[in-house]
Design a protein around this motif. Sequence first.
Motif, PDB file in Angstrom:
ATOM      1  N   THR A 178      39.280  45.367  45.441  1.00  0.00           N
ATOM      2  CA  THR A 178      39.713  46.174  46.584  1.00  0.00           C
ATOM      3  C   THR A 178      40.890  45.575  47.342  1.00  0.00           C
ATOM      4  N   GLY A 179      41.032  44.238  47.287  1.00  0.00           N
ATOM      5  CA  GLY A 179      42.108  43.589  48.041  1.00  0.00           C
ATOM      6  C   GLY A 179      41.975  43.761  49.536  1.00  0.00           C
ATOM      7  N   THR A 180      40.753  43.932  50.019  1.00  0.00           N
ATOM      8  CA  THR A 180      40.530  44.284  51.421  1.00  0.00           C
ATOM      9  C   THR A 180      39.550  43.327  52.084  1.00  0.00           C
ATOM     10  N   LEU A 181      39.932  42.798  53.241  1.00  0.00           N
ATOM     11  CA  LEU A 181      39.033  41.974  54.040  1.00  0.00           C
ATOM     12  C   LEU A 181      37.909  42.820  54.609  1.00  0.00           C
ATOM     13  N   LEU A 182      36.697  42.278  54.587  1.00  0.00           N
ATOM     14  CA  LEU A 182      35.582  42.936  55.246  1.00  0.00           C
ATOM     15  C   LEU A 182      35.629  42.629  56.742  1.00  0.00           C
ATOM     16  N   LYS A 183      35.131  43.549  57.548  1.00  0.00           N
ATOM     17  CA  LYS A 183      35.099  43.330  58.991  1.00  0.00           C
ATOM     18  C   LYS A 183      34.128  42.195  59.312  1.00  0.00           C
ATOM     19  N   LYS A 184      34.591  41.247  60.113  1.00  0.00           N
ATOM     20  CA  LYS A 184      33.731  40.130  60.491  1.00  0.00           C
ATOM     21  C   LYS A 184      32.482  40.614  61.219  1.00  0.00           C
ATOM     22  N   SER A 185      32.638  41.647  62.032  1.00  0.00           N
ATOM     23  CA  SER A 185      31.483  42.162  62.776  1.00  0.00           C
ATOM     24  C   SER A 185      30.420  42.707  61.838  1.00  0.00           C
ATOM     25  N   ASP A 186      30.837  43.268  60.702  1.00  0.00           N
ATOM     26  CA  ASP A 186      29.871  43.772  59.717  1.00  0.00           C
ATOM     27  C   ASP A 186      29.149  42.621  59.021  1.00  0.00           C
ATOM     28  N   ILE A 187      29.900  41.584  58.669  1.00  0.00           N
ATOM     29  CA  ILE A 187      29.274  40.407  58.057  1.00  0.00           C
ATOM     30  C   ILE A 187      28.243  39.815  59.012  1.00  0.00           C
ATOM     31  N   ILE A 199      19.781  34.655  51.950  1.00  0.00           N
ATOM     32  CA  ILE A 199      21.117  34.068  52.068  1.00  0.00           C
ATOM     33  C   ILE A 199      22.183  35.159  52.082  1.00  0.00           C
ATOM     34  N   VAL A 200      23.216  34.972  52.902  1.00  0.00           N
ATOM     35  CA  VAL A 200      24.436  35.782  52.840  1.00  0.00           C
ATOM     36  C   VAL A 200      25.524  34.897  52.243  1.00  0.00           C
ATOM     37  N   PHE A 201      26.046  35.329  51.103  1.00  0.00           N
ATOM     38  CA  PHE A 201      27.043  34.547  50.355  1.00  0.00           C
ATOM     39  C   PHE A 201      28.373  35.298  50.444  1.00  0.00           C
ATOM     40  N   VAL A 202      29.356  34.709  51.145  1.00  0.00           N
ATOM     41  CA  VAL A 202      30.667  35.337  51.318  1.00  0.00           C
ATOM     42  C   VAL A 202      31.672  34.640  50.403  1.00  0.00           C
ATOM     43  N   ASP A 203      32.198  35.385  49.458  1.00  0.00           N
ATOM     44  CA  ASP A 203      33.158  34.883  48.475  1.00  0.00           C
ATOM     45  C   ASP A 203      34.570  35.095  49.031  1.00  0.00           C
ATOM     46  N   GLU A 204      35.240  33.987  49.372  1.00  0.00           N
ATOM     47  CA  GLU A 204      36.580  34.051  49.970  1.00  0.00           C
ATOM     48  C   GLU A 204      37.645  33.509  49.007  1.00  0.00           C
ATOM     49  N   ALA A 205      37.586  33.915  47.760  1.00  0.00           N
ATOM     50  CA  ALA A 205      38.543  33.413  46.773  1.00  0.00           C
ATOM     51  C   ALA A 205      39.990  33.676  47.184  1.00  0.00           C
ATOM     52  N   TYR A 206      40.236  34.782  47.886  1.00  0.00           N
ATOM     53  CA  TYR A 206      41.608  35.189  48.228  1.00  0.00           C
ATOM     54  C   TYR A 206      41.939  34.950  49.700  1.00  0.00           C
ATOM     55  N   ILE A 207      41.140  34.160  50.401  1.00  0.00           N
ATOM     56  CA  ILE A 207      41.264  34.075  51.859  1.00  0.00           C
ATOM     57  C   ILE A 207      42.563  33.443  52.323  1.00  0.00           C
ATOM     58  N   ASP A 208      43.206  32.623  51.502  1.00  0.00           N
ATOM     59  CA  ASP A 208      44.421  31.952  51.950  1.00  0.00           C
ATOM     60  C   ASP A 208      45.610  32.894  52.099  1.00  0.00           C
ATOM     61  N   PHE A 209      45.440  34.134  51.664  1.00  0.00           N
ATOM     62  CA  PHE A 209      46.492  35.128  51.913  1.00  0.00           C
ATOM     63  C   PHE A 209      46.372  35.718  53.323  1.00  0.00           C
ATOM     64  N   ASP A 210      45.303  35.357  54.026  1.00  0.00           N
ATOM     65  CA  ASP A 210      45.142  35.677  55.451  1.00  0.00           C
ATOM     66  C   ASP A 210      44.081  34.735  56.009  1.00  0.00           C
ATOM     67  N   GLU A 211      44.396  33.431  56.032  1.00  0.00           N
ATOM     68  CA  GLU A 211      43.384  32.411  56.274  1.00  0.00           C
ATOM     69  C   GLU A 211      42.770  32.486  57.666  1.00  0.00           C
ATOM     70  N   GLN A 212      43.419  33.158  58.604  1.00  0.00           N
ATOM     71  CA  GLN A 212      42.841  33.278  59.949  1.00  0.00           C
ATOM     72  C   GLN A 212      41.583  34.135  59.954  1.00  0.00           C
ATOM     73  N   GLN A 213      41.362  34.891  58.881  1.00  0.00           N
ATOM     74  CA  GLN A 213      40.204  35.790  58.818  1.00  0.00           C
ATOM     75  C   GLN A 213      38.987  35.157  58.144  1.00  0.00           C
ATOM     76  N   SER A 214      39.058  33.880  57.813  1.00  0.00           N
ATOM     77  CA  SER A 214      37.940  33.219  57.150  1.00  0.00           C
ATOM     78  C   SER A 214      36.729  33.103  58.078  1.00  0.00           C
ATOM     79  N   VAL A 215      35.542  33.184  57.482  1.00  0.00           N
ATOM     80  CA  VAL A 215      34.307  32.941  58.232  1.00  0.00           C
ATOM     81  C   VAL A 215      33.724  31.575  57.881  1.00  0.00           C
ATOM     82  N   SER A 216      34.521  30.709  57.261  1.00  0.00           N
ATOM     83  CA  SER A 216      33.999  29.425  56.786  1.00  0.00           C
ATOM     84  C   SER A 216      33.470  28.564  57.931  1.00  0.00           C
TER      85      SER A 216
END
Length: 381
Positions: A178-187, A199-216
């Motif tokens: 999808t190439g789309t960030l999920l809403k943090k509020s939904d996570i 467990i909630v497992f969030v796969d952020e393989a592509y997060i460095d293309f918008d690293e401010q949106q990471s939930v790490s």
Amino acid sequence: MLLRPDFDLEKITRPNIWALKPYRCARDDFSEGILLDANENAYGPSFTPEIHSEFKTISSDYHLERYPDPRQDEIKKRLCALRHINSVEHFFVGVGSDECIDLAMRIFCVPGKDKVLITPPTYGMYSVSAHTNDVGVVKVNLNVQDGLFQLDVDQMISVLQQDALIKIVFLCSPGNPTGTLLKKSDIERILLCPEYKGIVFVDEAYIDFDEQQSVSQWVQNYPNLIVSQTLSKAFGLAGVRLGVSMSSPEIASLFNKTKAPYNVSTPASLIAKQALSEKGLEGMREHVRLLVEQRARLVSEFGKIPYFGKILGANDANFILVPVIGKSDKPCNKSAFAIYQTLAQVQGVVVRFRGNEHGCEGCLRVTVGTKDENTVLLERL
């Protein structure tokens, strides 16, 4: 502040894993001196590898005749600085993020009994790993209307409330394909669902293309969260096969005692340290800047080609998802597959057909290349 105080890690962990006594390898005890403890070949490799001189300044641990550092603490320290996490105890370092996915299932899911929840269209390895581990797969599709590609949170919570055998929810953000960030509020709604004990497992393989949106950083507050990342995408090191997961120290400890003793090779470790150095991070961010620039170019140019429709998703990764329009003025799998085959077999340009995935009818997934590669692609379409 620790959230979800009701979360009980022991209850969702397979009893045999909880009781597991990890294999203690030789390098857990000593890594310097005259090392006669691990049955290594003291004469070294049978050939002399060319090791870049810069690697030797990173660590003395570059001798290929020795087993690698089983903990990879130096990599973890550099990741702590990069991701603003307060301790190496939150990290696991593995063979790509696929090892993180597989370990999560092996640790938390009883074969033939437990389940995972996925949100199609999503990364295919969640299902592959589940089937390999004899784990059931429950699907709650993303909201795909108009290429939105967001979680149907109400439906997910309803399913989680009704099925206590779901042990892991896999979320991909930005999504693939999808190439789309999920809403943090939904996570966060899934993380805080009181009826869900897994467990909630969030796969952020592509997060460095918008690293401010990471939930790490959330792993410092949520004991039920695992976040995986990789050096394969923005860092350009897919051949190294190095991924990481971040979680509570308790979950990280389970990962680290369940993994193979020396899962990350010395060459992979040395290259990863270089990539995570100040110079390496500068290079990564410059490449991200160039890829984002070229992504915008592709979005613009594809919009001018009459047989392509509006690009789907939010374009938050290093690829675009574009539908091919058929004779009926609708996305068409037959037309998309024909273009895919012609590009690969005749034109020498390989993209990915994704038309069989939910919400992706008639779609091609096109990775953003270099300026010259993108020019060739556009000329041959």
